[in-house]
Design a protein around this motif. Sequence first.
Motif, PDB file in Angstrom:
ATOM      1  N   TRP A 133      27.739  40.232  80.813  1.00 25.71           N
ATOM      2  CA  TRP A 133      27.947  41.646  80.111  1.00 25.71           C
ATOM      3  C   TRP A 133      29.099  42.353  80.561  1.00 25.71           C
ATOM      4  O   TRP A 133      29.608  42.289  81.902  1.00 25.71           O
TER       5      TRP A 133
ATOM      6  N   VAL B  96      29.014  45.601  80.973  1.00 22.49           N
ATOM      7  CA  VAL B  96      28.664  46.601  82.189  1.00 22.49           C
ATOM      8  C   VAL B  96      27.207  46.053  82.371  1.00 22.49           C
ATOM      9  O   VAL B  96      26.609  45.208  81.956  1.00 22.49           O
ATOM     10  N   GLU B  97      26.675  46.696  83.317  1.00 20.49           N
ATOM     11  CA  GLU B  97      25.397  46.281  83.842  1.00 20.49           C
ATOM     12  C   GLU B  97      24.338  46.390  82.835  1.00 20.49           C
ATOM     13  O   GLU B  97      23.419  45.500  82.676  1.00 20.49           O
ATOM     14  N   LYS B  98      24.242  47.577  82.115  1.00 22.26           N
ATOM     15  CA  LYS B  98      23.581  47.877  81.066  1.00 22.26           C
ATOM     16  C   LYS B  98      24.264  47.532  79.815  1.00 22.26           C
ATOM     17  O   LYS B  98      25.035  48.070  79.551  1.00 22.26           O
ATOM     18  N   PRO B  99      23.708  46.683  78.894  1.00 18.65           N
ATOM     19  CA  PRO B  99      24.209  46.150  77.660  1.00 18.65           C
ATOM     20  C   PRO B  99      24.518  47.317  76.927  1.00 18.65           C
ATOM     21  O   PRO B  99      23.733  48.190  76.478  1.00 18.65           O
ATOM     22  N   SER B 100      25.760  47.483  76.321  1.00 17.11           N
ATOM     23  CA  SER B 100      26.409  48.717  75.642  1.00 17.11           C
ATOM     24  C   SER B 100      27.211  48.073  74.445  1.00 17.11           C
ATOM     25  O   SER B 100      27.932  47.260  74.578  1.00 17.11           O
TER      26      SER B 100
ATOM     27  N   GLU C  48      30.613  46.297  74.590  1.00 20.32           N
ATOM     28  CA  GLU C  48      30.979  44.902  73.966  1.00 20.32           C
ATOM     29  C   GLU C  48      31.973  44.811  72.789  1.00 20.32           C
ATOM     30  O   GLU C  48      32.536  43.860  72.715  1.00 20.32           O
TER      31      GLU C  48
ATOM     32  N   THR D  40      19.731  41.723  69.249  1.00 21.33           N
ATOM     33  CA  THR D  40      20.238  43.088  69.331  1.00 21.33           C
ATOM     34  C   THR D  40      21.427  43.044  68.908  1.00 21.33           C
ATOM     35  O   THR D  40      22.340  42.081  69.129  1.00 21.33           O
TER      36      THR D  40
ATOM     37  N   GLU E 224      23.975  44.431  70.695  1.00 20.11           N
ATOM     38  CA  GLU E 224      24.822  43.988  72.150  1.00 20.11           C
ATOM     39  C   GLU E 224      24.781  42.484  72.110  1.00 20.11           C
ATOM     40  O   GLU E 224      25.863  41.973  72.397  1.00 20.11           O
ATOM     41  N   GLU E 225      23.503  41.779  72.022  1.00 19.25           N
ATOM     42  CA  GLU E 225      23.364  40.257  72.057  1.00 19.25           C
ATOM     43  C   GLU E 225      24.469  39.610  71.337  1.00 19.25           C
ATOM     44  O   GLU E 225      24.920  38.370  71.590  1.00 19.25           O
TER      45      GLU E 225
ATOM     46  N   ARG F 120      28.025  39.736  72.255  1.00 21.23           N
ATOM     47  CA  ARG F 120      28.251  38.860  73.560  1.00 21.23           C
ATOM     48  C   ARG F 120      28.366  37.584  73.101  1.00 21.23           C
ATOM     49  O   ARG F 120      29.130  36.718  73.708  1.00 21.23           O
TER      50      ARG F 120
END
Length: 364
Positions: free
Chosen positions: A108, A110-114, A118, A310, A312-313, A316
Amino acid sequence: MRRARRARGAFPLRACVLLLIPPLVLVLQLLALWTRLPRAPRAKSGEHEGPVVYSVISINPVRRFRHRLEEEEQQEEVVRRKEGARAYEDENEIPSKVIPRGLEVQPWVVEKPSFTAELNRIVTYITTPQVNCSRVLSPGHVRSSRPPAVSPRWLLCAEEWLLPAADAQCVAYSFSMDGRDADFLKTVSGLGCEVHRLDPSNSNASGGNPGNSLASNHGDRGAVSQHRMWLHWRASRKHNTRARLGSVSQTLSDVMAALEHHTVDFLYADLLSAEWRVFQNWIEAETLQNIHHLVVTVHFQWAGFEVGGTSEEVLRYWFSLLKGFQASGLRLVHSSAGEGHRVLKQTVTDAHSSYTLSWVNMRH
């Protein structure tokens, strides 16, 4: 008189003795049989005697055999269901389940998916050329030139060492349903390539290749053979390539094998949102290593056929696929943005709904 009474009194006693003889004989026989029966070994002194172990012998072997067959059939059914689930994956499965072994999943941003982070990463990646070509081939042109001032839809890197030699075999494929490959066909035909255009539409095929046959046109330099066929991302279970020629959908490696091509010098593909799973197949089957120049259009409006998860997924997953191109030796030469600003059903001003990307394989 007294003797007669004694005789009558003795008769009941004698009868009782006679009646007791059969039971006594039976008891003696049982005792003799008991001494002959095998006995379990006794525990040695100081050892604890374990529980008695009983061996159950089936008196109905047919029933036991049927039970074993039923168990084997159940196990085979479980295997068939697992194979079926792998062969026909659900359209809503998340990208982590569809990423192949040969693809490295990118971390990712960043640590929290954004979503924003992305999207910015993938847009930056596909709009930053990795190779500067001093000579290029523009759409519809067969002579190399300097990069034009106005950015065209696609470009082919025309450095001398990256183009096929004049006396060598040149092979080109085009996969397009929107008819926007005319300039590409003109360019590769002008280079003297053996050209194959694969289109699943019902239009009449030309070049002596009716229907969905995959006859090659070796020796017909510049000629375009059309085939009613389309790219697929799921490899056939059959091992005989010739037996798969009746299928309208085939993988790129199957098409190349049927046409007896080990490499493809130029490939154009606009797969209308089916490209992501096809890219996955190219990476997994290591087909990209045999493509020299590649022009592809990627679509961002929605996740694509058989891609889910999602937003974000999905972003990626797309980025991991494009990085897989780089791992296969491809470098980005040119990028052209399409119309619209819809990305995964969202309106984004800093991104476009589609991009046409031109790549060159630096390993050749």
